[in-house]
Every structure is written in C-alpha cells, then in structure tokens.
Design a protein around this motif. Structure first.
Motif, PDB file in Angstrom:
ATOM      1  N   GLY A 155      29.529  25.709 -11.562  1.00  0.00           N
ATOM      2  CA  GLY A 155      30.350  24.863 -10.578  1.00  0.00           C
ATOM      3  C   GLY A 155      29.341  24.303 -10.456  1.00  0.00           C
ATOM      4  O   GLY A 155      28.292  23.154 -11.012  1.00  0.00           O
ATOM      5  N   ASP A 156      29.526  23.225  -9.024  1.00  0.00           N
ATOM      6  CA  ASP A 156      29.005  22.333  -8.282  1.00  0.00           C
ATOM      7  C   ASP A 156      27.265  22.298  -7.729  1.00  0.00           C
ATOM      8  O   ASP A 156      26.745  21.837  -7.495  1.00  0.00           O
ATOM      9  N   ILE A 157      26.368  23.637  -8.356  1.00  0.00           N
ATOM     10  CA  ILE A 157      25.309  24.220  -7.673  1.00  0.00           C
ATOM     11  C   ILE A 157      24.634  23.053  -8.456  1.00  0.00           C
ATOM     12  O   ILE A 157      24.308  23.478  -9.684  1.00  0.00           O
ATOM     13  N   ASN A 158      23.521  22.402  -7.310  1.00  0.00           N
ATOM     14  CA  ASN A 158      22.202  22.108  -8.964  1.00  0.00           C
ATOM     15  C   ASN A 158      21.581  22.805  -8.832  1.00  0.00           C
ATOM     16  O   ASN A 158      21.235  23.956  -7.698  1.00  0.00           O
ATOM     17  N   ILE A 159      21.259  23.167 -10.269  1.00  0.00           N
ATOM     18  CA  ILE A 159      20.121  23.813 -10.481  1.00  0.00           C
ATOM     19  C   ILE A 159      18.853  24.353  -9.704  1.00  0.00           C
ATOM     20  O   ILE A 159      18.262  25.203  -9.731  1.00  0.00           O
ATOM     21  N   ALA A 160      18.319  22.806  -9.225  1.00  0.00           N
ATOM     22  CA  ALA A 160      16.881  22.778  -8.696  1.00  0.00           C
ATOM     23  C   ALA A 160      17.328  24.536  -7.743  1.00  0.00           C
ATOM     24  O   ALA A 160      15.881  24.498  -7.183  1.00  0.00           O
ATOM     25  N   VAL A 161      18.325  24.458  -6.888  1.00  0.00           N
ATOM     26  CA  VAL A 161      18.291  25.132  -5.817  1.00  0.00           C
ATOM     27  C   VAL A 161      18.217  26.572  -6.674  1.00  0.00           C
ATOM     28  O   VAL A 161      16.961  26.963  -5.476  1.00  0.00           O
ATOM     29  N   PRO A 162      18.701  27.082  -7.130  1.00  0.00           N
ATOM     30  CA  PRO A 162      17.677  28.371  -7.502  1.00  0.00           C
ATOM     31  C   PRO A 162      16.563  28.515  -8.016  1.00  0.00           C
ATOM     32  O   PRO A 162      16.119  29.876  -8.060  1.00  0.00           O
ATOM     33  N   GLU A 163      16.678  28.017  -8.702  1.00  0.00           N
ATOM     34  CA  GLU A 163      15.225  27.566  -9.666  1.00  0.00           C
ATOM     35  C   GLU A 163      14.070  27.295  -8.567  1.00  0.00           C
ATOM     36  O   GLU A 163      13.124  28.293  -8.807  1.00  0.00           O
ATOM     37  N   CYS A 168      16.782  22.721  -1.373  1.00  0.00           N
ATOM     38  CA  CYS A 168      16.192  21.357  -1.445  1.00  0.00           C
ATOM     39  C   CYS A 168      16.130  21.328  -3.509  1.00  0.00           C
ATOM     40  O   CYS A 168      16.349  21.682  -4.268  1.00  0.00           O
ATOM     41  N   VAL A 169      16.434  19.409  -3.685  1.00  0.00           N
ATOM     42  CA  VAL A 169      16.570  19.327  -5.165  1.00  0.00           C
ATOM     43  C   VAL A 169      16.213  18.532  -5.261  1.00  0.00           C
ATOM     44  O   VAL A 169      15.292  18.723  -6.122  1.00  0.00           O
ATOM     45  N   HIS A 170      15.218  17.257  -4.274  1.00  0.00           N
ATOM     46  CA  HIS A 170      14.216  16.370  -4.848  1.00  0.00           C
ATOM     47  C   HIS A 170      13.141  17.051  -4.412  1.00  0.00           C
ATOM     48  O   HIS A 170      13.015  18.112  -3.581  1.00  0.00           O
ATOM     49  N   TYR A 171      12.281  16.162  -5.852  1.00  0.00           N
ATOM     50  CA  TYR A 171      10.712  16.795  -5.466  1.00  0.00           C
ATOM     51  C   TYR A 171      10.090  17.965  -6.206  1.00  0.00           C
ATOM     52  O   TYR A 171       9.624  19.054  -5.813  1.00  0.00           O
TER      53      TYR A 171
END
Length: 194
Positions: A155-163, A168-171
């Motif tokens: 869905g709209d989950i930014n892959i940065a969160v689980p990875e 957080c997404v930035h940095y």
C-alpha cells in the motif's frame, strides 16, 4: 564499528535518562513539558515490546522538535496524519494490517511509546538516524520485534520504515562507515551527549 556506535547511543541515552530524568521516560499520554516544545531539541522514541542489547527498549524513531516554533511532539501527541509524519506512518501500517485506521488507534499506539528529549541537539538527528538504521546495511543490528507494527509492507507504506526498523524515512539509507574513522563518529556522538 557500527555496532559499537549503536551501543554508545543506547548507553548514553540510558545514562542521560538516569542522570536527567530520574531514571524515567516520558510518554505522550502525559502533558509534554513546555521546554520540549519551545526549545530546539532531539527526541528518541522507544518500543517497549522490542528488547535489544542489555535489556533495553529498541529506538524506533528519532526526530527534532521546537525548531522555529515547530511542536512536533505536540503533533505526534494530538495531531493528525496530515500534520505528523510519525502518525502518518503508523496510520498507514494500521491500514495495511486492518484495512483501516482511525486517529484514536494511532494515538493509543504512540502515547504508550516511551521517549527521551535532549535540548539544543537537533543538529544530530541525521547522524543518529544513519547509525541506527538497518536499511542497506551489511549487518542488521538490533532488529525490531517480529511483531512490530512497522513491518507492515505494501500500500502506501514507505519501504524505508520496515527496512530501517525505524518510524523514519529521511536519512535511513545507511552510511558507509569506512569513509571516516571510528573516532570521527565517536567525537560527534560525544558532542551530542555532553
């Protein structure tokens, strides 16, 4: 080297908690101290359901508040998914898990996460997230509990969160720690906690 830096962050935060907050965390279910919202500072949220290292709560979000009058802690506490990216990430994860979400459900989740605040240290947000993020790293250090809400994907989950194992997404893209000697990072972190 990265594991040593992560352990230094945890050791320093827990020591800071003991020395400055009488051994206690803060929670958004309680009023936010005025100094946390009016002065620029760095905050760390922890997940009590993910235990890492020496029986410590896993850090799951790093951010800044109080800069230029921005009250991010207040937005995380009582805002909406439109004014708090933290609430937006959690809402998207609930939506992926349950097919829907509501602001009360987000508040119930976030209000129970312990946090610490360090005044006048907002410049250190980027380096702390880079060190703590598991995204694009050769070794996963202190992964979140397998049931962590942030592991919802799609869905709209930014892959940065689980990875990254962070809200957080930035940095979060990781860091090549071979570019600088260990002492370089150690000196930066010493400035944060002193």
């Amino acid at each position: 080297m990265r594991e040593e830096l992560i352990n230094f962050i945890y050791d320093s935060l827990y020591q800071y908690k003991d020395n400055h907050h009488n051994g206690n965390f803060y929670y958004l279910q309680n009023p936010i101290p005025q100094e946390f919202t009016q002065n620029s500072g760095l905050y760390f949220f922890f997940d009590p359901n993910s235990i890492v290292g020496n029986d410590r709560f896993k850090i799951v979000r790093v951010g800044i508040t109080g800069d230029n009058g921005n009250n991010r802690l207040g937005h995380h506490q009582n805002g909406t998914i439109n004014n708090s990216i933290f609430r937006k990430h959690v809402g998207r994860a609930f939506n992926q898990l349950n097919g829907n979400f509501n602001e009360n459900e987000i508040s119930d989740y976030i209000h129970l996460l312990p946090y610490l605040y360090i005044p006048e240290k907002s410049l250190f947000e980027k380096i702390c997230i880079k060190i703590l993020s598991n995204r694009n790293q050769n070794e996963i250090i202190y992964p979140a509990n397998e049931n962590w809400l942030g592991f919802q994907i799609g869905g709209d989950i930014n892959i940065a969160v689980p990875e990254s194992n962070l809200w957080c997404v930035h940095y979060t893209n990781g860091n090549d720690f071979n570019n600088f000697p260990f002492d370089y990072y150690q000196n930066i972190l010493n400035q944060l906690f002193n």
